[in-house]
Structures are given as structure tokens and as C-alpha cells.
Design an enzyme around this catalytic site. Structure first.
Site, PDB file in Angstrom:
ATOM      1  N   HIS A  76       0.902  -1.254  -0.063  1.00  0.00           N
ATOM      2  CA  HIS A  76       0.138  -0.131  -0.091  1.00  0.00           C
ATOM      3  C   HIS A  76       1.016   1.101  -0.174  1.00  0.00           C
ATOM      4  CE1 HIS A  76       0.508   1.162   4.407  1.00  0.00           C
ATOM      5  NE2 HIS A  76       0.861  -0.176   4.457  1.00  0.00           N
ATOM      6  N   CYS A  77       0.376   2.242  -0.486  1.00  0.00           N
ATOM      7  CA  CYS A  77       0.758   3.397  -0.427  1.00  0.00           C
ATOM      8  C   CYS A  77       0.264   4.599   0.419  1.00  0.00           C
ATOM      9  CB  CYS A  77       1.324   4.288  -2.007  1.00  0.00           C
ATOM     10  SG  CYS A  77      -0.395   4.482  -2.436  1.00  0.00           S
ATOM     11  N   MET A  78       0.383   6.111   0.239  1.00  0.00           N
ATOM     12  CA  MET A  78      -0.272   6.706   1.316  1.00  0.00           C
ATOM     13  C   MET A  78      -1.770   6.686   1.317  1.00  0.00           C
ATOM     14  SD  MET A  78       1.077   8.835   3.480  1.00  0.00           S
ATOM     15  CE  MET A  78       0.740  10.330   4.459  1.00  0.00           C
ATOM     16  N   ARG A 127      -3.694   4.114  -1.109  1.00  0.00           N
ATOM     17  CA  ARG A 127      -4.396   3.080  -1.904  1.00  0.00           C
ATOM     18  C   ARG A 127      -3.480   1.907  -1.642  1.00  0.00           C
ATOM     19  NH1 ARG A 127      -3.156   5.966  -7.446  1.00  0.00           N
ATOM     20  NH2 ARG A 127      -3.456   7.974  -6.068  1.00  0.00           N
TER      21      ARG A 127
END
Length: 650
Positions: free
Chosen positions: A28-30, A32
Site C-alpha cells: 500500500h502507499c499513502m 491506496r
């Protein structure tokens, strides 16, 4: 969103992408959840976008499910937990009809059952803690009153206060104190019943049975084992807890066997009769037999004398109190006072309380970052110094286990000091601690004080080095880490320019662009919020607001800020730069740090990002856009750091 809701959202995502079996790995990113999919044809995009909590879906090399900052890490973690892998690890493929999630859950449950069973000892300590912690405020308040009453009583006994003036005052204080200490067995019975799942009122009655209320002193009940008279409180608090535990087992069975129409009458009647008889004629007599046997052992220890006697008696006194066995010492005290004018046993036994005080101080120092432990110690410590040990025993050391043992040994050290120096007696029976000082005979109070100090030191040293449970140390370390992550600087907040509007400033030198210029639809369409984009001319990322750094993403490509004005800002450096795994990003701040407009947040290697094939265009998003009536872009084109680029109108 609670943890259960996060897990539900993760499960719903799995349900609409073909299950975890269709996922190779997940990161995951910031904002999504990024999933590498095995078979895209199994994804139902319409249902996926319709899931409550999903803000958008991006089809790219990886499937990107947008859930927003703050939620994404919890949702992603819940999804990998379902499968039993870590973030970024490859998902296993299962064969047959059992789903991967169910199979993993079964395997984890079996592993926990086999390897992570809590020990019976830990369960007992946890139950003891649950029983006595609710009583700590009463212990502390009544204990302080008892300590004051004890000092006054001892000074009056020693002839330092006028009896005619102080007797009634002391009596009133003792009446207040006795509200808990005289009926501790009842309160313990009620709380123990709550802990074990029995009827609290019935548990209180079982505790009251040990007080033998209504028994004719001229015709006492006999101990079935040795024929001696039963004494009020025999069996102690531990006996009450054991009896109420038996009550809980009996009640649960009776509730299953007795018809509902008769339950309210039959169950409490049978329960009280059976458990009451067992308490009086089994539990209390067993304690009485043990008491009788200990009399000979104590007399032997006393005759041996010296430091050995002091150590043994000082170490064992508190366990005797817990089992109600200290009652056997009263006639010994009285006989000593009658024959010699003082009891040399009481000052030694008082050292047990000193060991508890030392242990509590060690817990305070060693676990100072655990505010729960510190608050308990702070409340119980003054009372313990005055000689009232229940708050320290039942609220602090006993529930942890090991500190209780080291405290007892510390009391043994204090007892050894007094035993070695010898001939320290008390002219009357009274509480221990510093409250006993006025009762020390023949001016030998200084030796008693040396013993107290030795007990304090012994309890402290033994507990500090050997008596702190590992789990308590882990909790304290976790609390310390959390505190360190919330660094507060004294920089004053910048004033808001206008009560209805706020300005956000450029974080880069370069060119300001509309969000629509971005290649990522999530940012370009304003799905995450309104804002502006930047094409940086250099790699110096500055703070656009005065506020606090709330989040630095583990891969360092994104930073979340909370402005003093209330604006929540996301700076996402480049597109898809999460795949660089932190390469090219050097943060200069930490989470929780206060920053001002122009504070250097991060140095970015723009050439390295471009060489890896990723755009460096950076969106600055107002995550709480809905809190504002208008988010105006007030500057496009060439920009320098510190220039106002957004106007927020509430």
C-alpha cells in the site's frame, strides 16, 4: 473506522477481485491498496467501486483500490493478516474448495492453541488484578486515614498525646478506615464473583461467611481437623477467592439444571448452603491446621535468633497475611509484651511492608513510561510507607507476580538487619511502617529506622534487577517509543491571516500546475481532495504550512501535515514513486515534529526518480476539502517556495 470495519472492508475487496487466491502480493502507499492480480478477468470493477469506503479504483500494472490516508495501512494490514503473510510477501495458492482466508484462520488458531497458551499462573495473576484494582481508590483513601490514626494512636500509647483529647478523634478515624479493611472479605467476594461469572451479591455473602458473624465467642465453631476454635478471617483473602471460584462453578451448573421458574429461589439457596459449609468446615479449617503447624516453626525460628530469624520472618510475613495465617502471631505478641514489656517480633515483621515500598519504587523507576503502573504506585506508596500494605500488595506487586516475591525478599533483608542488631521491641501491637516508630521501646527507634531503610533498599534493588516481568518492560518500552515519536517543540503557531480564509504556500521552487495535469486519475480528478501540483526545479521540499508532521510514509515518498489552521495536507512526491521503496528520498523531519512555513521536510533526488522512469510531478492535496467552502488556486506558472498558492475559505 474501527479495526472490525477495516477487516470488513478488506474482506469485501477480496470478495470482488476473485478472492485472495487471485492475488500475488499486496502493498500500500499513502492512499491506496496496491494488489498484483493473477487473473484480471475475475475482478468485478463495478461492485468493487460500489463498496462503502472505497473512494476509487485505478487499473494499472497493479490494481489500486483507493481508501484514503489513515485507513489504507489498517485495511492493507487486515488483508494480509487474513492470508497469514506480510506486506509485500507472495500470497500462497490453495487447492481444493477451502478458501485461503478460512484455511489461514484455521492454521493460525491451531498454532495459537498449541504454542501460545497462557499459563495458569498468568491467568491467576490476571484474575487477582481484576479483583483488587477496582478497590485501589478505597484502599488509598482509607489507608491514608488509617495511617494518620495509627500515628496518633501510637503517640497516645507512648504518652506523647493526651488520651482524653485524642481518643474520640482516633476512634472516628478508625471507624472510617474500618469501612473497607474490616469488611475486605465482602468486597473481595463481590469482585471475585464478577470476575469468575458468579452472582456478585452471593459472592459477597461467601466473603462475609469467613468473618463468622453471629458466632458465640463462648461456643466457637471447632476446626474439624484439630479441634481448635475457628477464628474470624481464617483462610484469608485467598480463601475467599478460592471459595467464590467454587461458587462460580456450582452456579453455572445449577443454572443449567434448575428450571427457569425455580432458578431465582433454588440456585442462590443451594449455592450459599454448599459453598458456605465448605468455607466454614473445609477452607477455613485447612488454614487453621497450617496455622497450628506454623506456630512451632515460628517459635523455632525465634529461638535461633539473629539475622537468620529476621530474614525468614521478614520474608514470609506477607504470604502469611494473604492466607490469613498472621492471626497465630497475636498471642505470641501479647505473651512477649506481658513477659518482657515489648514484642521483638513485630518490628521484624514490619519489614515486610518496607520491602513492598522498595519494590514499588523500583517499578516506578523501571516502568516510568507506563502511566497506568505509575498512577497505581503513586496512589499506594504513601499508604504503604505509613504501614498499610493492602494497596501495594493487591494493586501493584501481587498481580505482577515477580515483584511480590522480590518485595518479600527485600522485607527479609530489613528483618535480617533488625534481627542481627537485636533487642528492638514494640510496647504495643499496631500498624508497621513509620507509624510504628513511636511504639519502639527503650529508645531503639534508630535501629528500627535502619531496618526500614534496609527493607526499602532490598526491595528496590532485587525488584529493579530481578523482579520486573518481561511483558511489563515491553509495555513500558512501547509507551516510551510512542512518547518519543510525539516530539513537541516550543515554536509558537503562526497567526491565521483571516478568520475565514487560510493560505497554503508553495513547497517547491518550480512550476505550479493544475491537478488535471497529473497522469494519475485519483489525484487528477480531485478524488482525494482539491489542491495543486508542482513540477519541482530542485529537490528541496519545504513545509507549506505551520503545523505538525502527522505522517511520513515508510517508503518516504509522501508526507502528511496538519496545519495549525486545521488543514490536512498530503504531499505526494512524484507518481508511482512508492515502487522506489525509499530510494532517492531523505527526510529531515520526524512524525510528531512541529514545523513552520519553509522548514525543510525532505531532500529528493529528482534525477534518480526520472532515471527510474517515474514522473516527478508532485500533488499537494487538501485532504479535508469538505471542511471548506472554496479551495482557490491563486497562483499558477513559475513559483518559489513560500509563495501563496492556495486560498482556503471556510
Amino acid at each position: 473506522m474501527t479495526e472490525d470495519q477495516n477487516a470488513a472492508l478488506g474482506r469485501a475487496i477480496f470478495d470482488n477481485i476473485g478472492g485472495p487466491e487471485n492475488v500475488e502480493k499486496l502493498i500500500h502507499c499513502m492512499t491506496r491498496v496496491r494488489l498484483t492480480i493473477r487473473d484480471d478477468s475475475k475482478i468485478d470493477f463495478d461492485k468493487l467501486r460500489a463498496i462503502p469506503g472505497v473512494l476509487g479504483v485505478v487499473e494499472d500494472e497493479t490494481l489500486q483500490v483507493v481508501v484514503g490516508p489513515g485507513k489504507v495501512n489498517k485495511v492493507a494490514q487486515s488483508m494480509v493478516d487474513m492470508v497469514g503473510v506480510k506486506l509485500g510477501e507472495e500470497f500462497p495458492q490453495t487447492k481444493g474448495t477451502t478458501s485461503l482466508v478460512d484455511e489461514t484462520a484455521q492454521n493460525k488458531a491451531a498454532a495459537k492453541a498449541k504454542y501460545n497458551r497462557p499459563s495458569r499462573f498468568k491467568n491467576v495473576l490476571k484474575s487477582i488484578s481484576n479483583i483488587f484494582v477496582p478497590m485501589i481508590p478505597a484502599f488509598v483513601g482509607a489507608g491514608m486515614i488509617a495511617g494518620i490514626a495509627s500515628i496518633l494512636q501510637n503517640m497516645m500509647t507512648a504518652g506523647q498525646l493526651d488520651a482524653g483529647q485524642w481518643t474520640q478523634i482516633i476512634a472516628v478515624l478508625n471507624i472510617i478506615k474500618n469501612g473497607i479493611f474490616s469488611y475486605l472479605a465482602i468486597y473481595t467476594g463481590i469482585n471475585a464473583a464478577t470476575e469468575f461469572g458468579a452472582t456478585p451479591a452471593v459472592g459477597g455473602v461467601v466473603g462475609a461467611v469467613t468473618l463468622l458473624t453471629g458466632m458465640d465467642p463462648e461456643l466457637p465453631l471447632k476446626n474439624l481437623f484439630d479441634g481448635q476454635a475457628l477464628l474470624s478471617g481464617q483462610g484469608g483473602i485467598i480463601g475467599v477467592i478460592f471459595a467464590v471460584w467454587l461458587l462460580s462453578l456450582l452456579e453455572k451448573r445449577l443454572h443449567r439444571w434448575i428450571p427457569d421458574a425455580l432458578d431465582i429461589i433454588v440456585v442462590p439457596t443451594i449455592s450459599l448452603l454448599i459453598i458456605g459449609l465448605m468455607t466454614i468446615f473445609v477452607i477455613m479449617p485447612i488454614a487453621g491446621v497450617i496455622s497450628t503447624q506454623l506456630v512451632g516453626a515460628i517459635n523455632f525460628v525465634l529461638h535461633v535468633g539473629g539475622g537468620f530469624s529476621g530474614f525468614v520472618l521478614g520474608s514470609l510475613f506477607l504470604p502469611m497475611v494473604m492466607f490469613g495465617l498472621h492471626q497465630i502471631l497475636t498471642p505470641i505478641h501479647l505473651e512477649m509484651i506481658e513477659k518482657t514489656g515489648s514484642t521483638q517480633l513485630l518490628p521484624i515483621l514490619a519489614m515486610a511492608g518496607a520491602g513492598q515500598v522498595g519494590a514499588a519504587l523500583a517499578l516506578w523507576v523501571k516502568l516510568r513510561h507506563n502511566h497506568s503502573v505509575v498512577e497505581k504506585v503513586k496512589g499506594a506508596l504513601p499508604v504503604g510507607i505509613l504501614g498499610i500494605g493492602e494497596p501495594l500488595i493487591y494493586g501493584v506487586t501481587l498481580p505482577m507476580g515477580r515483584p511480590f516475591i522480590t518485595a518479600c525478599l527485600g522485607g527479609g533483608i530489613g528483618g535480617a538487619i533488625i534481627g542481627a542488631l537485636g533487642h528492638v521491641g514494640a510496647i504495643a501491637i499496631g500498624p508497621s511502617g513509620i507509624a510504628l516508630i513511636p511504639l519502639i521501646a527503650n529508645g531503639k527507634w534508630l535501629i528500627y529506622v535502619f531496618g526500614l531503610l534496609g527493607g526499602y533498599a532490598g526491595g528496590f534493588v532485587l525488584t529493579y534487577f530481578f523482579g520486573i516481568p518481561k511483558e511489563e518492560l515491553a509495555l513500558a518500552q512501547a509507551a516510551k517509543t510512542a512518547q518519543q515519536e510525539k516530539i513537541e517543540q516550543s515554536t509558537p503557531a503562526s497567526p491565521v491571516i483571516d478568520s475565514d480564509q487560510n493560505f497554503i504556500f508553495a513547497p517547491f521552487n518550480g512550476e505550479a500546475l493544475p491537478l488535471s495535469a497529473l497522469s494519475d486519475d485519483v489525484f487528477a480528478t480531485g478524488m482525494m481532495g482539491q489542491g495543486v501540483a508542482f513540477e519541482p526545479a530542485d529537490g528541496q521540499l519545504m513545509s507549506p504550512v505551520t503545523g505538525v508532521v502527522e505522517t511520513i510514509f515508510p517508503t518516504r515518498h509522501a508526507i502528511g501535515l496538519k496545519a495549525d489552521s486545521g488543514a490536512e495536507i498530503l504531499l505526494h512526491v512524484g507518481m508511482d514513486t512508492v515502487k522506489l521503496n525509499g530510494a532517492g528520498f531523505t527526510p529531515h523531519v520526524i512524525e510528531g515534529q512541529r514545523v513552520q512555513v519553509g522548514t525543510l521536510l525532505m531532500t529528493v533526488d529528482l534525477d534518480a526518480i526520472k532515471a527510474a522512469g517515474y514522473p516527478t510531478t508532485t500533488p499537494m492535496i487538501i485532504l479535508n476539502t469538505s471542511d471548506y467552502q472554496v479551495v482557490n488556486v491563486i497562483k499558477n506558472g513559475q513559483i518559489i517556495t513560500g509563495e501563496a498558492v492556495l486560498e482556503l475559505v471556510k
